[in-house]
Design an enzyme around this catalytic site. Sequence first.
Site, short mmCIF file in Angstrom:
data_model
loop_
_atom_site.label_atom_id
_atom_site.label_comp_id
_atom_site.label_asym_id
_atom_site.label_seq_id
_atom_site.Cartn_x
_atom_site.Cartn_y
_atom_site.Cartn_z
N LYS A 127 -3.39 92.90 -7.22
CA LYS A 127 -2.24 93.89 -6.89
C LYS A 127 -1.11 92.91 -6.57
O LYS A 127 0.27 93.59 -6.52
CB LYS A 127 -2.73 94.68 -5.69
CG LYS A 127 -3.73 95.65 -5.97
CD LYS A 127 -4.15 96.35 -4.94
CE LYS A 127 -5.14 97.42 -5.37
NZ LYS A 127 -6.03 97.73 -4.28
N1 GLU Z 1 -12.36 98.25 -1.72
C1 GLU Z 1 -12.85 97.24 -2.78
C2 GLU Z 1 -11.72 97.39 -3.75
O1 GLU Z 1 -10.74 97.84 -3.94
C3 GLU Z 1 -14.13 97.78 -3.52
C4 GLU Z 1 -15.36 98.13 -2.47
C5 GLU Z 1 -16.57 98.73 -3.20
O2 GLU Z 1 -16.33 99.60 -3.93
O3 GLU Z 1 -17.45 98.21 -2.55
O4 GLU Z 1 -11.89 96.35 -4.67
#
Ligand code: GLU
Length: 326
Positions: free
Chosen positions: A261
């Site tokens: 990001k």
């Molecule tokens: N929040 C995590 C991300 O955006 C993904 C976590 C998950 O899917 O377990 O990479």
Amino acid sequence: MPRSATMRGRYAPSPTGDLHVGNARTALVAWLAARAAGGSFVLRVEDLDPPRVVAGAEEQTIDDLRWLGLDWDEGPDVGGPHSPYRQSERSRLYRQALRTLGAAGRIYACTCSRSELRGLLSAPHGPGTEGPPYPGTCRDKGIPVEIDVDADARVRRPSLRFRVAEHERVKFRDAVAGDVEQDVSADVGDFIVRRSDGLFTYQLAATVDDVAMGINQVVRGADLLHSTPRQILVLKVLKAAVPEYGHVPLVLSSSGDRLAKRTRPVSIRQLRFGGFAPERVVGAMAHALGLVDRAAPVAARDLVDTFRWKKIGTEPWTLSRDAFSM
Ligand code: GLU
Ligand code: ZN
């Protein structure tokens, strides 16, 4: 297709910036896998780390996912039986889980500072970018474990670690990567479940939420493949069933870097502004995944019936300059 009561998938974005092509491709696969099984789909916002959360990113992510043609049965914007769907509002559950882990003798307090741990950098590194395995310095110090504390970055307190049994090997079958096995004690060591600033870690929160939300199909990016064994260890202590896993290969920029990001990513928002239709973006992603033979515009819903995990290759997708021109 009738919704089966049994399959429950999810997509769990972190609202730390714009949704990029890699995130979107993972979301597409998560959605297709759930819908192809006739299951339900949950959107969970992983806003655990307040300083990293970007204002408006949750709304933009939701808008981008809908623009791509995805939908969900439960989520922060539509509600559902497992509300709230934002991790920042779910601390009570994480505390409860810490109590369960504590009662099972699986957590301890650790006062090692970052610089003390950095001194270990000459040791062989664990998988990914997480540095060397924790050597267990505080394992048997008996530092009191306090669970009822609030997150407050100004107050430093011991972090809490999950105690991994010696040579605790975890095996699981991934829908993309195949059989995966890890010796968590050797590769990672006892891992943090609550940080010294009181914030719960991803490993704890995602696992607890998957259990609480009845998720039995976990689809996410391949960068998290090596987190899965840790999460399975937590699941076992919580006496919860192990879900199915599918880790979607990453997307690399045209220079071969990982899309992140922060590193000028190709975001869905940029593509929208650039005038690309969602069917083109979905078509290019589906083609790169191996889900369709030709790079041609297609709606997400038209990919549901032919979705098969075995079509998805293990190689990352390196974006070419004209990836979305078809
Ligand atoms: N929040 C995590 C991300 O955006 C993904 C976590 C998950 O899917 O377990 O990479
Ligand atoms: Zn320590």
